[in-house]
Design a protein around this motif. Structure first.
Motif, PDB file in Angstrom:
ATOM      1  N   SER A 152      44.628  47.776  35.569  1.00 36.61           N
ATOM      2  CA  SER A 152      44.336  48.392  34.271  1.00 36.61           C
ATOM      3  C   SER A 152      42.835  48.392  33.994  1.00 36.61           C
ATOM      4  CB  SER A 152      45.058  47.630  33.158  1.00 36.61           C
ATOM      5  OG  SER A 152      44.571  46.299  33.088  1.00 36.61           O
ATOM      6  N   PRO A 153      42.374  49.240  33.052  1.00 37.99           N
ATOM      7  CA  PRO A 153      40.951  49.218  32.688  1.00 37.99           C
ATOM      8  C   PRO A 153      40.471  47.838  32.252  1.00 37.99           C
ATOM      9  CG  PRO A 153      41.991  51.182  31.811  1.00 37.99           C
ATOM     10  CD  PRO A 153      43.098  50.343  32.389  1.00 37.99           C
ATOM     11  N   ALA A 154      41.331  47.072  31.566  1.00 37.73           N
ATOM     12  CA  ALA A 154      40.950  45.721  31.137  1.00 37.73           C
ATOM     13  C   ALA A 154      40.691  44.833  32.349  1.00 37.73           C
ATOM     14  CB  ALA A 154      42.048  45.115  30.265  1.00 37.73           C
ATOM     15  N   GLU A 155      41.532  44.937  33.365  1.00 34.49           N
ATOM     16  CA  GLU A 155      41.327  44.141  34.572  1.00 34.49           C
ATOM     17  C   GLU A 155      40.072  44.582  35.306  1.00 34.49           C
ATOM     18  OE1 GLU A 155      44.237  42.327  37.486  1.00 34.49           O
ATOM     19  OE2 GLU A 155      43.841  44.234  38.494  1.00 34.49           O
ATOM     20  N   ARG A 156      39.846  45.880  35.368  1.00 28.30           N
ATOM     21  CA  ARG A 156      38.675  46.399  36.076  1.00 28.30           C
ATOM     22  C   ARG A 156      37.379  45.959  35.396  1.00 28.30           C
ATOM     23  NH1 ARG A 156      41.006  52.273  36.088  1.00 28.30           N
ATOM     24  NH2 ARG A 156      38.815  52.890  36.261  1.00 28.30           N
ATOM     25  N   ASP A 157      37.399  45.826  34.068  1.00 17.42           N
ATOM     26  CA  ASP A 157      36.234  45.293  33.359  1.00 17.42           C
ATOM     27  C   ASP A 157      35.932  43.860  33.798  1.00 17.42           C
ATOM     28  OD1 ASP A 157      35.702  47.564  31.916  1.00 17.42           O
ATOM     29  OD2 ASP A 157      36.676  46.892  30.075  1.00 17.42           O
ATOM     30  N   LEU A 158      36.973  43.047  33.876  1.00 20.02           N
ATOM     31  CA  LEU A 158      36.792  41.649  34.258  1.00 20.02           C
ATOM     32  C   LEU A 158      36.380  41.525  35.728  1.00 20.02           C
ATOM     33  CD1 LEU A 158      39.857  40.161  32.360  1.00 20.02           C
ATOM     34  CD2 LEU A 158      37.452  39.798  31.801  1.00 20.02           C
ATOM     35  N   GLN A 159      36.901  42.400  36.573  1.00 26.42           N
ATOM     36  CA  GLN A 159      36.477  42.424  37.974  1.00 26.42           C
ATOM     37  C   GLN A 159      35.001  42.789  38.074  1.00 26.42           C
ATOM     38  OE1 GLN A 159      39.391  45.266  39.360  1.00 26.42           O
ATOM     39  NE2 GLN A 159      40.600  43.697  40.382  1.00 26.42           N
ATOM     40  N   TYR A 160      34.585  43.711  37.253  1.00 32.72           N
ATOM     41  CA  TYR A 160      33.190  44.146  37.255  1.00 32.72           C
ATOM     42  C   TYR A 160      32.267  42.988  36.865  1.00 32.72           C
ATOM     43  CZ  TYR A 160      28.996  46.765  35.940  1.00 32.72           C
ATOM     44  OH  TYR A 160      27.710  47.216  35.839  1.00 32.72           O
ATOM     45  N   LEU A 161      32.640  42.251  35.828  1.00 40.07           N
ATOM     46  CA  LEU A 161      31.831  41.108  35.395  1.00 40.07           C
ATOM     47  C   LEU A 161      31.668  40.092  36.524  1.00 40.07           C
ATOM     48  CD1 LEU A 161      33.172  40.424  31.788  1.00 40.07           C
ATOM     49  CD2 LEU A 161      30.894  41.204  32.405  1.00 40.07           C
ATOM     50  N   ALA A 162      32.787  39.771  37.183  1.00 32.89           N
ATOM     51  CA  ALA A 162      32.736  38.799  38.279  1.00 32.89           C
ATOM     52  C   ALA A 162      31.869  39.320  39.423  1.00 32.89           C
ATOM     53  CB  ALA A 162      34.150  38.502  38.769  1.00 32.89           C
ATOM     54  N   GLY A 163      32.022  40.609  39.736  1.00 32.20           N
ATOM     55  CA  GLY A 163      31.260  41.193  40.833  1.00 32.20           C
ATOM     56  C   GLY A 163      29.777  41.236  40.566  1.00 32.20           C
ATOM     57  N   GLN A 164      29.380  41.376  39.300  1.00 35.47           N
ATOM     58  CA  GLN A 164      27.965  41.458  38.962  1.00 35.47           C
ATOM     59  C   GLN A 164      27.192  40.189  39.297  1.00 35.47           C
ATOM     60  OE1 GLN A 164      26.171  44.324  37.496  1.00 35.47           O
ATOM     61  NE2 GLN A 164      27.965  44.969  38.619  1.00 35.47           N
ATOM     62  N   SER A 165      27.876  39.064  39.343  1.00 36.21           N
ATOM     63  CA  SER A 165      27.165  37.791  39.484  1.00 36.21           C
ATOM     64  C   SER A 165      27.539  37.020  40.741  1.00 36.21           C
ATOM     65  CB  SER A 165      27.460  36.913  38.259  1.00 36.21           C
ATOM     66  OG  SER A 165      28.850  36.616  38.210  1.00 36.21           O
ATOM     67  N   GLY A 166      28.384  37.610  41.587  1.00 36.25           N
ATOM     68  CA  GLY A 166      28.825  36.885  42.769  1.00 36.25           C
ATOM     69  C   GLY A 166      29.918  35.889  42.463  1.00 36.25           C
ATOM     70  N   GLY A 167      30.607  36.070  41.330  1.00 31.05           N
ATOM     71  CA  GLY A 167      31.706  35.191  40.962  1.00 31.05           C
ATOM     72  C   GLY A 167      33.022  35.678  41.525  1.00 31.05           C
ATOM     73  N   LYS A 168      34.101  35.409  40.797  1.00 29.85           N
ATOM     74  CA  LYS A 168      35.428  35.769  41.297  1.00 29.85           C
ATOM     75  C   LYS A 168      36.341  36.114  40.130  1.00 29.85           C
ATOM     76  CE  LYS A 168      38.830  34.184  44.686  1.00 29.85           C
ATOM     77  NZ  LYS A 168      39.185  33.093  45.644  1.00 29.85           N
ATOM     78  N   TYR A 169      37.274  37.034  40.383  1.00 28.68           N
ATOM     79  CA  TYR A 169      38.269  37.405  39.375  1.00 28.68           C
ATOM     80  C   TYR A 169      39.659  37.005  39.855  1.00 28.68           C
ATOM     81  CZ  TYR A 169      41.758  40.168  36.944  1.00 28.68           C
ATOM     82  OH  TYR A 169      42.886  40.541  36.256  1.00 28.68           O
ATOM     83  N   LEU A 170      40.496  36.529  38.929  1.00 26.28           N
ATOM     84  CA  LEU A 170      41.890  36.228  39.238  1.00 26.28           C
ATOM     85  C   LEU A 170      42.787  36.762  38.131  1.00 26.28           C
ATOM     86  CD1 LEU A 170      41.646  32.541  40.559  1.00 26.28           C
ATOM     87  CD2 LEU A 170      42.124  34.592  41.908  1.00 26.28           C
ATOM     88  N   ASN A 171      43.922  37.301  38.527  1.00 21.88           N
ATOM     89  CA  ASN A 171      44.929  37.764  37.580  1.00 21.88           C
ATOM     90  C   ASN A 171      45.993  36.684  37.451  1.00 21.88           C
ATOM     91  OD1 ASN A 171      47.632  39.099  36.874  1.00 21.88           O
ATOM     92  ND2 ASN A 171      46.212  40.791  36.521  1.00 21.88           N
ATOM     93  N   THR A 172      46.296  36.284  36.215  1.00 23.23           N
ATOM     94  CA  THR A 172      47.314  35.258  35.984  1.00 23.23           C
ATOM     95  C   THR A 172      48.322  35.772  34.964  1.00 23.23           C
ATOM     96  OG1 THR A 172      46.087  34.188  34.181  1.00 23.23           O
ATOM     97  CG2 THR A 172      45.638  33.428  36.419  1.00 23.23           C
ATOM     98  N   GLN A 173      49.578  35.393  35.157  1.00 17.13           N
ATOM     99  CA  GLN A 173      50.644  35.894  34.287  1.00 17.13           C
ATOM    100  C   GLN A 173      51.350  34.794  33.506  1.00 17.13           C
ATOM    101  OE1 GLN A 173      51.315  39.236  33.790  1.00 17.13           O
ATOM    102  NE2 GLN A 173      49.478  39.554  35.028  1.00 17.13           N
ATOM    103  N   ASN A 174      51.052  33.535  33.810  1.00 17.28           N
ATOM    104  CA  ASN A 174      51.700  32.442  33.085  1.00 17.28           C
ATOM    105  C   ASN A 174      50.792  31.218  33.089  1.00 17.28           C
ATOM    106  OD1 ASN A 174      52.207  30.941  35.607  1.00 17.28           O
ATOM    107  ND2 ASN A 174      53.718  32.550  36.003  1.00 17.28           N
ATOM    108  N   GLU A 175      51.254  30.164  32.412  1.00 18.32           N
ATOM    109  CA  GLU A 175      50.428  28.977  32.236  1.00 18.32           C
ATOM    110  C   GLU A 175      50.140  28.277  33.563  1.00 18.32           C
ATOM    111  OE1 GLU A 175      50.809  24.626  30.062  1.00 18.32           O
ATOM    112  OE2 GLU A 175      51.830  26.347  29.142  1.00 18.32           O
TER     113      GLU A 175
END
Length: 503
Positions: A258-281
């Motif tokens: 989704s666009p929301a996920e792609r925004d968060l992926q972009y943030l992580a990519g900008q700094s050499g970090g990492k993105y993860l998708n989570t669905q529960n606690e």
């Protein structure tokens, strides 16, 4: 006369006292320019991390456990920090900021930033956070939190790269996160109509980016072409220019692709970090723990009498792990283990790198080989625990991949509709970003999913090949690339449907 004598004696006493102050002690007192110097000395060498947590109204909705997502998020943070500080409280300190409400410059302004390595204090801080409500000013909150973290790390931390862990469950409601021409992480490096675009955001060194100006609603090709051939120089506000800050982002209960996920992926990519998708606690707790994980390699080979070249290769790979260049380290240890399959320390290190790069199946296999060669290993219990966690990660990754492939399919379907309306040129850069990211993605997919079937591997290879051909058409003729690439787009669409059906 008596007064004069008394005054003279008093001066002698004061002079004698000052004279007998030890020289070193006197030097220390006079060189402290302010009380801040004492504070700095008392908390130096601490790695600083801010949890920036979405507190918008949607976090009040119930999560998978039946509790509000806000409560799930707080409990996940507590579990993760308890584990982290238990193992390394001397070098770690964390603080919390939240964001919600309207579109203001700094949504965190009224919040006090309190870092701590004490679990009880952290628990008190989390419990004191108010209830969720309002919008999602993600863009503004990230920039504000980054500045506050940079200031703190420079003055009171270790002065090295700091972490900003961002959790969000929805689309940003204020400032735009991604440039309109970037699909996700923005890894496009292309030349279109004589103009070079570099939106490679996977390296933290690239602070200033150049993006084409595609802010147009006119579908006329001439208008779009003029837009693509003009550049607006932008400074990437998400990349720090003093103390480096890595963004580790989490999409909590966010739809894959989704666009929301792609925004968060972009943030992580900008700094050499990492993105993860989570669905529960549980997945959220695991994600927090992964972001803090430090990979400790075996420092030396388990084989005696290595040649100079082989020993140098091993040590170079270890150094790559310590520098967090995990792709390079994985390749080096793959090369080493190919020639030295009985080196259990190398197998252990390779397992770490497979885990770091999300090759779960391969990490499990190498950990098992490590225990097979060294059944009495001192860290056997820890390795068995890692294998169990990786098996659970694999199941989650498999489910996430199915959802993401379906999203890719919908994106292509939507794109077909847009180019039929004459928007192909205006969308060329974004589609190039999609191609660049997915080319890499589908290249790794067979290995990550363990797709040993030749048929499934051929499907992924065909998708990758057709994506490459689309790239060539866009570079060659951006005005009519979609007409030439239509057969390849159709094949990508067909093979994606086939791949989804086979999983």
């Amino acid at each position: 006369m008596k007064k004069f004598i008394a005054l003279y004696l008093l001066c002698i006493m004061i002079f004698s006292f000052v004279k007998h102050i030890p020289e070193k002690e006197y030097y220390n007192i006079t060189t402290l320019s302010s009380p801040k110097d004492i504070v700095n000395d008392s908390i130096v060498n601490k790695s600083s991390t801010i949890f920036l947590i979405d507190k918008s109204g949607s976090m009040n909705l119930k999560g998978k456990s039946g509790k509000p997502k806000w409560e799930e998020a707080k409990e996940a943070v507590l579990k993760a920090t308890s584990s982290i500080l238990k193992g390394d409280n001397e070098n770690q300190q964390v603080a919390f900021l939240t964001f919600s409400g309207g579109c203001v410059e700094d949504p965190t302004k009224l919040q006090t930033l309190k870092f701590s390595s004490d679990y009880k204090i952290i628990q008190q801080q989390l419990n004191a956070l108010g209830k969720p409500g309002g919008g999602t000013p993600l863009h503004e909150a990230v920039i504000a939190a980054k500045k506050r973290l940079q200031h703190y790390s420079a003055n009171y931390g270790d002065g090295n790269a700091s972490k900003l862990i961002v959790l969000s469950d929805g689309v940003a409601t204020c400032g735009q996160i991604r440039p309109k021409d970037v699909y996700g992480t923005g890894t496009t490096i292309t030349t279109i109509s004589g103009t070079t675009s570099n939106t490679n955001s996977n390296t933290s060194n690239n602070q200033n980016k150049s993006y084409p100006n595609t802010n147009t609603t006119n579908s006329n090709n001439n208008t779009a072409g003029n837009s693509l051939n003009s550049f607006s120089q932008k400074t990437n506000s998400f990349v720090g220019n003093t103390i480096p800050v890595k963004y580790f982002t989490i999409g909590f209960d966010i739809k894959p692709g989704s666009p929301a996920e792609r925004d968060l992926q972009y943030l992580a990519g900008q700094s050499g970090g990492k993105y993860l998708n989570t669905q529960n606690e549980f997945e959220l707790t695991r994600a927090f723990t992964k972001f803090f994980k430090v990979y400790y390699p075996k420092p030396n080979s388990s084989l005696p009498n290595l040649t100079f070249e082989k020993e140098h290769l091993f040590l170079t790979a270890v150094e790559a792990i310590e520098e967090e260049v995990y792709r390079k380290a994985q390749q080096l240890f793959e090369d080493f283990c190919t020639e030295n399959p009985k080196d259990y320390n190398a197998l252990f290190n390779l397992a770490l790198m497979y885990e770091a790069n999300d090759f779960h199946l391969q990490a499990i296999e190498k950990f098992e080989q490590y225990l097979s060669l060294k059944p009495d290993a001192e860290d056997k219990d820890w390795v068995l625990e890692q294998i169990q966690l990786l098996q659970n990660d694999m199941l989650n990754f498999f489910d996430y991949t199915r959802k993401l492939l379906k999203t890719d399919l919908k994106y292509l379907e939507l794109y077909f509709k847009k180019i039929q309306n004459g928007e192909s040129l205006a969308l060329a850069y974004e589609f190039m970003g999609f191609i660049q990211e997915k080319e890499f993605y589908y290249n790794d997919l067979p290995s990550k999913l363990g797709l040993e079937s030749n048929r499934k591997q051929r499907i992924c290879n065909t998708i990758q090949s057709d994506l490459n051909k689309c790239t060539k058409y866009i570079k060659k003729d951006p005005n009519s690339w979609d007409k030439n690439a239509t057969p390849h787009l159709s094949l990508i669409f067909y093979n994606l449907e086939t791949l989804i059906d086979t999983l």
